[in-house]
Design a protein around this motif. Structure first.
Motif, mmCIF file in Angstrom:
data_model
loop_
_atom_site.group_PDB
_atom_site.id
_atom_site.type_symbol
_atom_site.label_atom_id
_atom_site.label_comp_id
_atom_site.label_asym_id
_atom_site.label_seq_id
_atom_site.Cartn_x
_atom_site.Cartn_y
_atom_site.Cartn_z
ATOM 1 N N SER B 280 27.301 -28.239 11.253
ATOM 2 C CA SER B 280 28.719 -28.493 11.025
ATOM 3 C C SER B 280 29.559 -27.523 11.848
ATOM 4 O O SER B 280 29.418 -26.301 11.745
ATOM 5 N N CYS B 281 30.447 -28.067 12.668
ATOM 6 C CA CYS B 281 31.306 -27.227 13.518
ATOM 7 C C CYS B 281 32.169 -26.326 12.649
ATOM 8 O O CYS B 281 32.406 -25.154 12.979
ATOM 9 N N PRO B 300 43.361 -15.794 15.818
ATOM 10 C CA PRO B 300 44.486 -16.734 15.693
ATOM 11 C C PRO B 300 44.237 -18.104 16.328
ATOM 12 O O PRO B 300 45.144 -18.918 16.364
ATOM 13 N N HIS B 301 43.024 -18.339 16.842
ATOM 14 C CA HIS B 301 42.751 -19.649 17.453
ATOM 15 C C HIS B 301 41.377 -20.149 17.010
ATOM 16 O O HIS B 301 40.631 -19.434 16.345
ATOM 17 N N GLY B 302 41.056 -21.373 17.417
ATOM 18 C CA GLY B 302 39.776 -21.963 17.051
ATOM 19 C C GLY B 302 38.604 -21.260 17.730
ATOM 20 O O GLY B 302 38.787 -20.541 18.724
ATOM 21 N N LEU B 317 35.473 -26.820 17.116
ATOM 22 C CA LEU B 317 34.847 -25.847 16.209
ATOM 23 C C LEU B 317 35.961 -25.019 15.587
ATOM 24 O O LEU B 317 36.395 -23.996 16.144
ATOM 25 N N ARG B 318 36.472 -25.500 14.466
ATOM 26 C CA ARG B 318 37.603 -24.841 13.811
ATOM 27 C C ARG B 318 37.310 -24.697 12.337
ATOM 28 O O ARG B 318 36.810 -25.629 11.713
#
Lengths: 371, 371
Positions: B280-281, B300-302, B317-318
């Motif tokens: 699972s991403c 602060p980012h994915g 992928l977040r």
């Protein structure tokens, strides 16, 4: 830049339109430089403007926003998981927007997203229309203010410096390939304190100049060999871009190549002669179409367009435009007639024009260079 | 590339969904590389795909399309005044779409435009939905085919060549400024027969590396001075982009700078260790969040994203993704943990990963370079 004054103009419009909250969005998929125009924030943000004259910025990168943005308050976008609907939900609370109020979301909101907004934010009247806040801002942006005109004067001087250097270096054989020239522009621009180029430089040697926008934009191939080569570029200063196209003609040229160069030059002069306060953009473009048609040529693109924080802005000088754009003092736009032939190559001449109370002023000096 | 095979997959889906005509659009305001994926046409076009398995391309520049596009027929967009609604009206005739048929227009169509389509093309059932043709194509594109994997192997070798050269030249002091490095990449890329860079190179010296995406993207300022500098770039080969980030660390560093470099490296290794068929991403991204949280840091980012004809593609992928993306063989994606501090600067480590039947393969070799 007087961002507050610009926002005041929008608040006034909101008042007339009885809009309680305007939401603007700038992201990777849908750029909207209006946020920069209204706050100075260079990108990747939401902006909420309320009828109570409060500007709430929701930037992706809070560190960058703190350096650049002028607004009343800011909250980092990641606090809303970078979800614009969550951010809007919160903004209505924070800005004390009453239930039932009119909220205008960006005109470019995709249809499926619009349905979601209406569904997720049921207590408000969600509006999404073509002739709304964004298009109003675009109309305001057509007329550059004094700060913007000063930027354009400085920007044009820098652009001209690069134009002259390119001409010299191509003449001398120091810039040989498409890439050489594109790199030279990028390098000089940053050295001159520019943010960079306004769009991908299109540098197409004689073999590839038939394309309106060459693909790939530039390669390791030779530039300015025998025939017609096209160079289309713009540099960015304080956010604003120039946009010019030079054609390099190395002889011997065929009669029809010569005829097309001549025709493009005539078209440029004809269009320029018609630039004045109140002139119809469409009829200027149509006069160039007529000129080309007499020589059994046609131009596959528009005659010109406004420039500013985006490389293509209103007004649009197009012969088949639906909108009746009229020129007015303070407008800065390109005139860029071009003709393209799959075998003989393309030529285009593009300069940036400022219309003042005193008439047209050609800001840049790109030209057809004979080699 | 086997464009026909790709279109066959879409025709099959259209059949299942009982869609009679799919319209795709790629223009300046809304890029859609699906058209390139399906036909080879590099941009600025409409594509109509009918349930009778006919592909009609409507390119802005017919000369470019003739060189690149594979399709059943083409008509220049200017023949419809570059108006997509006119083009759709004509396409229904030409492709013999029966009245009342289902026509799917792009999911990103703005709400006001959707209303116009419905109004202007009343004889058909116009559909615009999030989970439609475009999102189906995006799902197909997640799994790269053999041709695409071959391109990525070649592209990664070129990217690595540039990574190594940059490291060497920065170590030797030959590349000194942010612009030097960005220009070096552009120049080398074109020399290596690449189309260019996949996105604007982000080259941020220690003073500016706090920004996730530095603004401006690069300047004439020094790169790789004392502290942490970030370089994020990608090059494009046959349309496909790589995406890597190197961090340059010049000592003496503070304890917390050292700790963050260590943490980012650990995060990368942790994420990589979890890459496998069916993973699972979201949970991979969450494991990195947990690691950072233990050290009171947050990203602060994915954590990463698919790459291909666009620099950001599915899967994502977040940790806070709504969609439950699962990894599968054939996917190519980035892993790019990063941490940013307004004073101490930023660091990010990003490489491109291919998942095969045999597990994860790290295609690129960017790293944290000690100076």
């Amino acid at each position: 830049m007087d961002y507050l004054k610009r926002r005041e103009k929008l608040y006034e419009w909101m008042d007339n339109e009885a809009i309680d909250l305007v939401m603007l969005q700038d992201n990777e998929l849908r750029r909207d430089t209006s946020i920069r125009w209204l706050t100075g924030q260079p990108g990747d943000a939401l902006l909420f403007l309320s009828s109570e004259k409060k500007a709430l910025l929701v930037p992706w990168d809070i560190n960058v926003a703190k350096l650049y943005a002028s607004c009343d308050s800011m909250i980092p976008f990641p606090e809303y998981d970078c979800d614009p609907m969550k951010a809007l939900g919160h903004a209505t609370n924070r800005l004390k927007i009453l239930q039932g109020a009119k909220i205008e979301i960006p005109s470019c909101t995709p249809y499926p997203d619009f349905l979601q907004y209406v569904d997720k934010i049921p207590d408000y009247d969600i509006i999404c229309r073509k002739e709304g806040a964004k298009s109003w801002i675009e109309r305001l942006r057509m007329i550059k203010d004094d700060d913007e005109i000063s930027v354009y004067r400085a920007l044009s001087a820098l652009t001209n410096q690069i134009i002259d250097a390119i001409e010299q270096n191509v003449q001398d054989g120091r810039l040989k390939t498409e890439t050489d020239i594109a790199m030279f522009i990028e390098y000089e621009a940053r050295k001159l304190d520019c943010e960079g180029t306004g769009f991908t430089t299109l540098s197409a040697g004689a073999e590839r100049s038939f394309g309106i926008h060459a693909f790939p934009s530039y390669t390791a191939a030779a530039f300015a060999g025998p025939g017609l080569s096209i160079l289309d570029f713009g540099i960015v200063y304080h956010g604003y871009t120039s946009d010019v196209t030079m054609t390099f003609a190395r002889g011997p040229l065929s009669k029809s190549q010569e005829a097309r160069l001549d025709l493009v030059t005539k078209a440029f002069d004809l269009a320029l002669s018609k630039v004045k306060d109140g002139a119809s953009c469409k009829s200027i473009a149509q006069s160039v179409d007529t000129l080309f048609k007499k020589s059994r040529c046609s131009m596959p693109h528009g005659l010109g367009h406004g420039i500013g924080l985006q490389p293509h802005e209103a007004p649009f000088l197009r012969s088949r435009s639906e909108e009746e754009w009229k020129l007015a003092p303070g407008m800065i736009f390109t005139i860029e007639p071009g003709l393209y032939h799959p075998v003989e190559g393309g030529c285009r001449l593009e300069n940036d024009i400022l219309l003042t109370e005193n008439g047209a002023e050609v800001l840049t000096r790109s030209k057809i260079v004979r080699l």
